[in-house]
Design an enzyme around this catalytic site. Structure first.
Site, mmCIF file in Angstrom:
data_model
loop_
_atom_site.group_PDB
_atom_site.id
_atom_site.type_symbol
_atom_site.label_atom_id
_atom_site.label_comp_id
_atom_site.label_asym_id
_atom_site.label_seq_id
_atom_site.Cartn_x
_atom_site.Cartn_y
_atom_site.Cartn_z
ATOM 1 N N THR A 13 0.813 -1.215 0.000
ATOM 2 C CA THR A 13 0.000 0.000 0.000
ATOM 3 C C THR A 13 0.842 1.259 0.000
ATOM 4 O O THR A 13 0.458 2.273 -0.586
ATOM 5 C CB THR A 13 -0.940 0.000 1.223
ATOM 6 O OG1 THR A 13 -1.780 -1.149 1.159
ATOM 7 C CG2 THR A 13 -1.815 1.252 1.251
ATOM 8 N N THR A 87 0.890 -4.366 4.407
ATOM 9 C CA THR A 87 0.699 -4.759 5.805
ATOM 10 C C THR A 87 -0.019 -6.098 5.979
ATOM 11 O O THR A 87 -0.038 -6.643 7.083
ATOM 12 C CB THR A 87 -0.083 -3.675 6.560
ATOM 13 O OG1 THR A 87 -1.354 -3.474 5.921
ATOM 14 C CG2 THR A 87 0.686 -2.362 6.590
ATOM 15 N N ASP A 88 -0.605 -6.660 4.907
ATOM 16 C CA ASP A 88 -1.320 -7.934 5.050
ATOM 17 C C ASP A 88 -0.423 -9.027 5.615
ATOM 18 O O ASP A 88 -0.856 -9.848 6.427
ATOM 19 C CB ASP A 88 -1.872 -8.404 3.704
ATOM 20 C CG ASP A 88 -3.117 -7.657 3.281
ATOM 21 O OD1 ASP A 88 -3.607 -6.826 4.078
ATOM 22 O OD2 ASP A 88 -3.603 -7.892 2.158
#
Length: 331
Positions: A13, A87-88
């Protein structure tokens, strides 16, 4: 003399912009991030290596093997390393670097919850904080860390607790290691050294073993677990209920599977651990251990997956796997 920091960019992201087809996708390179966000401290020199341009859910263990190898390669030339990604799977990447990366310089993983064009984007602040943290000698010896929203988290403990807010990460059971403020890092937990197994990192030239991850549920009869050996998996991590418990039918299937491949039980309870000697019913932790199932301690399911991949890649025996799990109060 200032610090030399290397930034390894994997995408995520923090590097995404709006696409014409809808939604945001990775478009910015590591060089773009450095140009757009900059480095606040003029005493810090940053260089960039664009390793991948992927959403973090698209990363594989093989990608993490490669970035860890790159980190080890450049470590003698720099004061610290920053990895930027989505961040997943940031907690898996951080844990992989904890196991496979350099340990004599700070290694920091960061990302963003909001893409650069979004109102209140956190990418620039996280990027700059991560570079500051990577130049902090006080972090040497504490293992790989995640820096998000000004907080410093140990890779072994960090988990993502929210899918949207910028304060999305927490550390259980110990809490964060410290925070970044005013261009420096305050380390709140001095003396906390990672108790990690001494493992050789997987080779970038060798295929990694396939390790299955299953989530057990109420009334699970184990049909999926029964097929693990025939599907070619070399090992399995099973996320159990409560203290590491499964349905009696599932326990039977896990016992059969464990005769052919190592099986580790974890818990779906975030921030807690698999019990060892409390419950004795069929499908409990005592029962599973008697059946040859390994206990995962306090590591999360995703981190246990990476640990087992590492161990199987080095052809570890079942006793060596058990010994490694003991570093995390499992085995």
């Amino acid at each position: 003399m200032g610090s030399k920091i290397a930034v390894l960019s994997l995408g995520g992201t923090i590097s995404m912009t709006e696409s014409k087809s809808g939604g945001v996708v990775p478009t910015l390179s590591g060089e773009d991030l450095l140009k757009q966000f900059g480095v606040a401290d003029t005493q810090i020199e940053a260089s960039v290596h664009s390793v991948r341009s992927l959403a973090s859910a698209q990363l594989s263990p093989a990608d993490l093997v490669e970035v860890a190898a790159k980190a080890r390669e450049i470590a003698p030339e720099v004061s610290g390393i920053v990895i930027t990604q989505g961040t997943d799977t940031i907690e898996e990447t951080a844990f992989a670097l904890d196991l496979w990366g350099p340990r004599d310089i700070p290694v920091v993983v960061t990302g963003a919850m909001r893409h650069p064009d979004a109102p209140g984007s956190d990418g620039a602040a996280n990027f700059r904080d991560a570079i500051v943290a990577a130049s902090c000698k006080e972090l040497i010896g504490l293992g790989t860390v995640v820096v998000m929203d000004g907080e410093v988290h140990a890779a072994r403990f960090v988990t993502k607790k929210h899918t949207a807010t910028v304060r999305a990460f927490t550390s259980s059971p110990i809490g964060m290691l410290g925070w970044v403020k005013e261009g420096a890092v305050d380390v709140l937990v001095n003396g906390l050294r990672p108790e990690l197994p001494a493992l050789a990192p997987p080779s970038v030239d060798k295929a990694l073993p396939d390790v299955a991850v299953l989530k057990s549920w109420l009334g699970d009869d184990g049909r999926l677990a029964a097929r693990l050996p025939e599907l070619g998996f070399a090992g399995a991590v099973v996320e159990g209920m409560g203290g590491g418990h499964v349905h009696p039918d599932m326990a039977e299937q896990l016992q059969a599977a464990s005769r052919k491949l190592p099986v580790i039980i974890s818990t779906r309870v975030v921030g807690s651990h698999v019990l060892e000697s409390t419950y004795g019913f069929v499908g409990s932790e005592i029962d599973l251990r008697r059946r040859g199932i390994l206990l995962g301690g306090w590591l999360t399911t995703g981190k246990l997956h990476l640990l087992l991949v590492t161990l199987l890649a080095t052809e570890a025996s079942i006793d060596e796997i058990r010994q490694s799990l003991q570093c995390f109060r499992g085995g």
